[in-house]
Scaffold this motif. Sequence first.
Motif, PDB file in Angstrom:
ATOM      1  N   SER A  19       0.863  -1.139  -0.131  1.00 57.82           N
ATOM      2  CA  SER A  19      -0.032  -0.066   0.188  1.00 57.82           C
ATOM      3  C   SER A  19       0.901   1.350  -0.059  1.00 57.82           C
ATOM      4  CB  SER A  19      -0.940  -0.123   1.236  1.00 57.82           C
ATOM      5  OG  SER A  19      -1.829  -1.322   1.116  1.00 57.82           O
ATOM      6  N   ARG A  20       1.996   1.097   0.653  1.00 58.63           N
ATOM      7  CA  ARG A  20       2.942   2.428   0.854  1.00 58.63           C
ATOM      8  C   ARG A  20       3.380   2.461  -0.819  1.00 58.63           C
ATOM      9  NH1 ARG A  20       4.407   7.313   1.859  1.00 58.63           N
ATOM     10  NH2 ARG A  20       6.672   7.565   2.128  1.00 58.63           N
ATOM     11  N   ILE A  21       3.799   1.448  -1.262  1.00 56.00           N
ATOM     12  CA  ILE A  21       4.217   1.680  -2.710  1.00 56.00           C
ATOM     13  C   ILE A  21       3.192   2.200  -3.846  1.00 56.00           C
ATOM     14  CG2 ILE A  21       5.189   0.265  -4.700  1.00 56.00           C
ATOM     15  CD1 ILE A  21       6.229  -1.721  -2.766  1.00 56.00           C
ATOM     16  N   GLN A  22       1.865   1.808  -3.399  1.00 60.43           N
ATOM     17  CA  GLN A  22       0.935   2.523  -4.151  1.00 60.43           C
ATOM     18  C   GLN A  22       0.619   3.754  -3.850  1.00 60.43           C
ATOM     19  OE1 GLN A  22      -3.136   1.108  -3.576  1.00 60.43           O
ATOM     20  NE2 GLN A  22      -3.286   0.305  -5.751  1.00 60.43           N
ATOM     21  N   GLU A  23       0.962   4.306  -2.810  1.00 60.32           N
ATOM     22  CA  GLU A  23       0.660   5.681  -2.117  1.00 60.32           C
ATOM     23  C   GLU A  23       1.736   6.560  -3.135  1.00 60.32           C
ATOM     24  OE1 GLU A  23       0.750   6.038   1.748  1.00 60.32           O
ATOM     25  OE2 GLU A  23      -1.238   5.112   1.992  1.00 60.32           O
ATOM     26  N   ILE A  24       2.854   5.871  -2.960  1.00 61.10           N
ATOM     27  CA  ILE A  24       4.203   6.614  -3.620  1.00 61.10           C
ATOM     28  C   ILE A  24       4.049   6.708  -5.119  1.00 61.10           C
ATOM     29  CG2 ILE A  24       6.500   6.663  -3.909  1.00 61.10           C
ATOM     30  CD1 ILE A  24       7.130   5.264  -1.263  1.00 61.10           C
ATOM     31  N   SER A  25       3.553   5.583  -5.552  1.00 63.00           N
ATOM     32  CA  SER A  25       3.343   5.745  -7.336  1.00 63.00           C
ATOM     33  C   SER A  25       2.444   6.467  -7.732  1.00 63.00           C
ATOM     34  CB  SER A  25       3.045   4.321  -7.586  1.00 63.00           C
ATOM     35  OG  SER A  25       2.671   4.087  -8.936  1.00 63.00           O
TER      36      SER A  25
END
Length: 333
Positions: A249-255
């Motif tokens: 989810s953190r990767i998705q937020e950054i993306s």
Amino acid sequence: WYVSTFAGDYDADGALVAIKGTVQDISERKERERRTLAILDSTPFPIAVLEEPGAEREFRFWSRTAKQLFGHTPATLAGWYELAFPDPLRREEARTRLGAALEAARETPGAAVDAGEHPISCADGSMRSCELYAAMTDGGLVLTFNDITARKAMAAQLAQADRLATMGTLAAGVAHEINNPLTYVLYNLQCLAEDVPALVGAVRALCEQIAAAPSVAADAGVAAAVAQLPLEQLDEVGSQLREAYQGGSRIQEISRALGTFSRVDRDEPAPTNVVSALEVACNMAFNEVKYRARLVKELTATPLVRANEGRLSQVRPGRAWAPPWKPLERHLA
């Protein structure tokens, strides 16, 4: 203005007999020269005029613009080389290129000869990039300087902006490509994180039922196998799946933030959540902030405003960047 020439007549014994002379009125020529120099002095381009012919190659004129730009007005061409090109290698290169241009200008009177681009040192220590042109006139060799320092700086800024725009487009594309597979990865992780605890509970209940059965109690092998089941490790699997889901989810937020951050080409304002834009800005800047400061966010819900979300998300917190209210003032409609 007058030019006078006198010569003596002598007899056979060498005695002076008479003095003959001529006087020429050059006032009109001097007036033309004065007007020409006044015109050169009023141009926005730095101009210098060399005496021609002249063995010493002395300057007879420096325009006001040249004096203001360079800060030095040497009397000779050799002196100008010393002041304008402190580095010996650059000085020799300039002497060669400008010397060739001066010779070409003498051969083609009235035509401007390109002497190339040169970095010229000024009296205040700054460097000015100038294009030099030489032209042969009745009044001497005219050197014209075209200061292109600002133009080169602007070209460098445009090139940098073009690279940044390309990087922004690339970042948006990469963010989009990451989001697509990441969506079903997160979906599967979420399903596993929800299903594994129920599965572990069912396995635990089954083990308890098997252990309580009379037939199993009499069978030592079955009892040992049930006792060796890694139920505690199964509990950790659920926790690990939840942590993996949080990381994804953190990767998705950054993306998503990267995609929003790079979309600055749409200038049309639209209803925007300021808090969301600030969250994106903080996420993008966190990697640099975390080594120098502790970022404290106190954000409250605000009404939607008409703004450009991509530009608004480029607000950078902290004293290491521009004050955050400046972009807000500029991009809020």
